[in-house]
Motif scaffolding. Structure first.
Motif, PDB file in Angstrom:
ATOM      1  N   LEU A 164     -41.751 -46.836  -7.750  1.00 38.03           N
ATOM      2  CA  LEU A 164     -40.472 -46.132  -7.660  1.00 38.03           C
ATOM      3  C   LEU A 164     -39.668 -46.637  -6.466  1.00 38.03           C
ATOM      4  CD1 LEU A 164     -41.406 -42.435  -8.565  1.00 38.03           C
ATOM      5  CD2 LEU A 164     -40.389 -44.183 -10.031  1.00 38.03           C
ATOM      6  N   TYR A 165     -40.349 -46.878  -5.331  1.00 46.31           N
ATOM      7  CA  TYR A 165     -39.649 -47.412  -4.159  1.00 46.31           C
ATOM      8  C   TYR A 165     -39.120 -48.817  -4.427  1.00 46.31           C
ATOM      9  CZ  TYR A 165     -40.647 -43.632  -0.877  1.00 46.31           C
ATOM     10  OH  TYR A 165     -40.660 -42.414  -0.230  1.00 46.31           O
ATOM     11  N   VAL A 166     -39.882 -49.624  -5.153  1.00 40.38           N
ATOM     12  CA  VAL A 166     -39.403 -50.965  -5.496  1.00 40.38           C
ATOM     13  C   VAL A 166     -38.162 -50.863  -6.376  1.00 40.38           C
ATOM     14  CG1 VAL A 166     -39.944 -53.050  -6.813  1.00 40.38           C
ATOM     15  CG2 VAL A 166     -41.644 -52.096  -5.242  1.00 40.38           C
ATOM     16  N   ARG A 167     -38.170 -49.925  -7.310  1.00 38.93           N
ATOM     17  CA  ARG A 167     -37.055 -49.778  -8.250  1.00 38.93           C
ATOM     18  C   ARG A 167     -35.819 -49.199  -7.569  1.00 38.93           C
ATOM     19  NH1 ARG A 167     -36.263 -49.393 -13.764  1.00 38.93           N
ATOM     20  NH2 ARG A 167     -38.485 -49.683 -14.184  1.00 38.93           N
ATOM     21  N   PHE A 168     -36.003 -48.166  -6.723  1.00 44.07           N
ATOM     22  CA  PHE A 168     -34.858 -47.438  -6.175  1.00 44.07           C
ATOM     23  C   PHE A 168     -34.583 -47.710  -4.693  1.00 44.07           C
ATOM     24  CE2 PHE A 168     -36.334 -44.787  -9.736  1.00 44.07           C
ATOM     25  CZ  PHE A 168     -35.160 -44.701 -10.471  1.00 44.07           C
ATOM     26  N   GLY A 169     -35.539 -48.326  -3.996  1.00 41.08           N
ATOM     27  CA  GLY A 169     -35.351 -48.529  -2.573  1.00 41.08           C
ATOM     28  C   GLY A 169     -35.505 -47.224  -1.805  1.00 41.08           C
ATOM     29  N   THR A 170     -34.893 -47.169  -0.633  1.00 41.18           N
ATOM     30  CA  THR A 170     -35.026 -45.983   0.223  1.00 41.18           C
ATOM     31  C   THR A 170     -33.685 -45.286   0.429  1.00 41.18           C
ATOM     32  OG1 THR A 170     -34.776 -47.392   2.181  1.00 41.18           O
ATOM     33  CG2 THR A 170     -37.030 -46.915   1.437  1.00 41.18           C
ATOM     34  N   VAL A 171     -32.811 -45.391  -0.557  1.00 38.85           N
ATOM     35  CA  VAL A 171     -31.500 -44.740  -0.436  1.00 38.85           C
ATOM     36  C   VAL A 171     -31.679 -43.237  -0.299  1.00 38.85           C
ATOM     37  CG1 VAL A 171     -30.295 -46.536  -1.706  1.00 38.85           C
ATOM     38  CG2 VAL A 171     -31.265 -44.601  -2.958  1.00 38.85           C
ATOM     39  N   GLU A 172     -30.768 -42.601   0.412  1.00 38.49           N
ATOM     40  CA  GLU A 172     -30.886 -41.166   0.673  1.00 38.49           C
ATOM     41  C   GLU A 172     -30.482 -40.335  -0.534  1.00 38.49           C
ATOM     42  OE1 GLU A 172     -28.752 -40.155   4.162  1.00 38.49           O
ATOM     43  OE2 GLU A 172     -30.000 -41.373   5.497  1.00 38.49           O
ATOM     44  N   ASN A 173     -29.630 -40.884  -1.380  1.00 37.31           N
ATOM     45  CA  ASN A 173     -29.159 -40.132  -2.539  1.00 37.31           C
ATOM     46  C   ASN A 173     -29.186 -41.041  -3.766  1.00 37.31           C
ATOM     47  OD1 ASN A 173     -27.927 -38.482  -4.420  1.00 37.31           O
ATOM     48  ND2 ASN A 173     -26.234 -37.899  -3.108  1.00 37.31           N
ATOM     49  N   LEU A 174     -30.121 -40.783  -4.684  1.00 40.42           N
ATOM     50  CA  LEU A 174     -30.279 -41.627  -5.872  1.00 40.42           C
ATOM     51  C   LEU A 174     -29.123 -41.475  -6.848  1.00 40.42           C
ATOM     52  CD1 LEU A 174     -34.083 -41.047  -6.613  1.00 40.42           C
ATOM     53  CD2 LEU A 174     -33.038 -42.955  -5.393  1.00 40.42           C
ATOM     54  N   VAL A 175     -28.492 -40.308  -6.874  1.00 41.41           N
ATOM     55  CA  VAL A 175     -27.439 -40.042  -7.872  1.00 41.41           C
ATOM     56  C   VAL A 175     -26.232 -39.391  -7.195  1.00 41.41           C
ATOM     57  CG1 VAL A 175     -28.788 -39.953 -10.001  1.00 41.41           C
ATOM     58  CG2 VAL A 175     -28.822 -37.997  -8.482  1.00 41.41           C
ATOM     59  N   PRO A 176     -25.490 -40.135  -6.386  1.00 37.47           N
ATOM     60  CA  PRO A 176     -24.363 -39.540  -5.658  1.00 37.47           C
ATOM     61  C   PRO A 176     -23.256 -39.006  -6.564  1.00 37.47           C
ATOM     62  CG  PRO A 176     -24.342 -41.947  -5.492  1.00 37.47           C
ATOM     63  CD  PRO A 176     -25.661 -41.565  -6.090  1.00 37.47           C
ATOM     64  N   ASP A 177     -23.178 -39.526  -7.793  1.00 38.29           N
ATOM     65  CA  ASP A 177     -22.122 -39.074  -8.702  1.00 38.29           C
ATOM     66  C   ASP A 177     -22.501 -37.826  -9.490  1.00 38.29           C
ATOM     67  OD1 ASP A 177     -20.560 -41.235  -7.921  1.00 38.29           O
ATOM     68  OD2 ASP A 177     -21.366 -42.530  -9.495  1.00 38.29           O
ATOM     69  N   HIS A 178     -23.687 -37.277  -9.212  1.00 39.07           N
ATOM     70  CA  HIS A 178     -24.157 -36.102  -9.954  1.00 39.07           C
ATOM     71  C   HIS A 178     -24.621 -35.034  -8.956  1.00 39.07           C
ATOM     72  CE1 HIS A 178     -23.941 -38.371 -13.729  1.00 39.07           C
ATOM     73  NE2 HIS A 178     -24.384 -39.388 -13.012  1.00 39.07           N
ATOM     74  N   PRO A 179     -23.676 -34.284  -8.419  1.00 39.79           N
ATOM     75  CA  PRO A 179     -23.991 -33.325  -7.356  1.00 39.79           C
ATOM     76  C   PRO A 179     -24.923 -32.204  -7.787  1.00 39.79           C
ATOM     77  CG  PRO A 179     -21.729 -33.048  -8.138  1.00 39.79           C
ATOM     78  CD  PRO A 179     -22.232 -34.312  -8.737  1.00 39.79           C
ATOM     79  N   GLY A 180     -25.061 -31.979  -9.099  1.00 36.58           N
ATOM     80  CA  GLY A 180     -25.932 -30.905  -9.560  1.00 36.58           C
ATOM     81  C   GLY A 180     -27.400 -31.281  -9.624  1.00 36.58           C
ATOM     82  N   SER A 181     -27.736 -32.543  -9.402  1.00 38.42           N
ATOM     83  CA  SER A 181     -29.126 -32.981  -9.537  1.00 38.42           C
ATOM     84  C   SER A 181     -29.992 -32.399  -8.427  1.00 38.42           C
ATOM     85  CB  SER A 181     -29.204 -34.503  -9.503  1.00 38.42           C
ATOM     86  OG  SER A 181     -30.545 -34.933  -9.566  1.00 38.42           O
ATOM     87  N   ARG A 182     -31.155 -31.895  -8.812  1.00 39.97           N
ATOM     88  CA  ARG A 182     -32.101 -31.400  -7.811  1.00 39.97           C
ATOM     89  C   ARG A 182     -32.958 -32.524  -7.257  1.00 39.97           C
ATOM     90  NH1 ARG A 182     -37.414 -30.418  -9.661  1.00 39.97           N
ATOM     91  NH2 ARG A 182     -37.705 -30.667 -11.924  1.00 39.97           N
ATOM     92  N   VAL A 183     -32.824 -33.723  -7.803  1.00 37.32           N
ATOM     93  CA  VAL A 183     -33.565 -34.888  -7.336  1.00 37.32           C
ATOM     94  C   VAL A 183     -32.604 -35.812  -6.601  1.00 37.32           C
ATOM     95  CG1 VAL A 183     -34.727 -36.985  -8.079  1.00 37.32           C
ATOM     96  CG2 VAL A 183     -35.370 -34.796  -9.082  1.00 37.32           C
ATOM     97  N   ARG A 184     -32.902 -36.064  -5.331  1.00 40.91           N
ATOM     98  CA  ARG A 184     -32.052 -36.929  -4.516  1.00 40.91           C
ATOM     99  C   ARG A 184     -32.806 -38.126  -3.968  1.00 40.91           C
ATOM    100  NH1 ARG A 184     -26.979 -36.102  -5.714  1.00 40.91           N
ATOM    101  NH2 ARG A 184     -26.714 -33.925  -6.267  1.00 40.91           N
ATOM    102  N   THR A 185     -34.082 -37.963  -3.699  1.00 41.16           N
ATOM    103  CA  THR A 185     -34.871 -38.996  -3.034  1.00 41.16           C
ATOM    104  C   THR A 185     -36.031 -39.426  -3.919  1.00 41.16           C
ATOM    105  OG1 THR A 185     -36.350 -37.396  -1.984  1.00 41.16           O
ATOM    106  CG2 THR A 185     -34.309 -37.951  -0.810  1.00 41.16           C
TER     107      THR A 185
END
Length: 271
Positions: A164-185
């Motif tokens: 998952l880290y290889v795929r997404f890196g260490t960004v603080e917010n995985l889905v900045p365009d979706h403020p309702g998401s309970r998953v950020r990291t």
């Protein structure tokens, strides 16, 4: 060519094909996977053939890119073209197998059912089935984020935290365009993926967009690997209170598709 040789031509081609299949089966063995390939001598012992014959056959298969030889270790392994052919066959079989199950599920639930797959870093909807034309909202061919969708959390079930880290890196917010998401990291995504695996299906409520809820269950191939997700999505006002019952029905339908694809039927398995 005399008549005897001509009459035996189909038999000789058949024997040659069987010998090539034996070589491919050897290269698909657990031993070959563990060691990263097999040498000519080992394959000859496994198949009971002469090394010179095995070597010639492997070279011919390598020319067609059905097998490949590592330049350093000189070990043979299955080639990219073989995997490409298998993948295309599985994609076709997946949609053919899933569609009648999806139609039954759509009738049972009176909801729209989607078949989703993992494509790069997104969820891709490849088939949508609904008994109600007004509930079909143009999802086929549409891509959606992995982190904030139920299908995404199911399709990532086989991934490790490192992957998952290889795929997404260490960004603080995985889905900045979706403020309702309970998953950020990534840790939050890993937790959501494990919750879905334990439950047997994933649920989201107002995470992709307001007043949109969804659920997804895994479709597995003959190895038990997640290859697709059956999903149901709809307005939270309509399905929000039914996510549990819809999840159980969808998980049962996904297991039925998996069984048709060669995965033993039974309770949902965690990876």
């Amino acid at each position: 060519m005399n008549d005897a040789l001509r009459n035996d031509e189909p038999g000789r081609r058949g024997r040659g094909l069987r010998r090539d299949v034996e070589l491919l089966e050897a290269l698909a063995s657990d031993e070959a996977r563990r060691s990263g390939g097999l040498g000519v001598a080992r394959i000859a012992r496994m198949t009971g053939r002469e090394k010179s014959q095995v070597s010639r056959s492997l070279r011919a298969l390598a020319e067609e890119q059905l097998v490949e030889r590592d330049a350093d270790s000189l070990l043979y392994r299955l080639g990219w073209r073989l995997f490409s052919l298998v993948a295309r066959g599985l994609d076709t079989r997946l949609t053919t197998t899933a569609e009648p199950v999806m139609r039954r599920l759509a009738v049972q639930t009176e909801e729209t059912v989607h078949l989703c797959v993992l494509r790069d870093d997104a969820v891709l909807t490849v088939r949508t089935v609904s008994g109600h034309s007004f509930r079909t909202s143009g999802w086929e061919g549409r891509r959606a984020p992995l982190a904030c969708t139920s299908a995404g959390r199911v399709l990532l079930a086989d991934a490790t935290p490192d992957e998952l880290y290889v795929r997404f890196g260490t960004v603080e917010n995985l889905v900045p365009d979706h403020p309702g998401s309970r998953v950020r990291t990534v840790p939050q995504l890993w937790q959501a993926v494990r919750e879905a695996a334990e439950r047997g299906w994933a649920e989201t409520r107002d995470e992709l967009e307001p007043d949109l809820s969804g659920l997804a269950a895994p479709v597995r191939d003959y190895r038990g690997r997640v290859m697709a997700a059956l999903t149901i999505s709809g307005p939270t006002s309509r399905i929000g209170d039914r996510l549990g019952s819809l999840g159980r029905e969808t998980a049962g339908a996904a297991r039925a598709v998996s069984a048709e694809l060669g995965w033993p039927p039974g309770p949902a398995r965690s990876s």
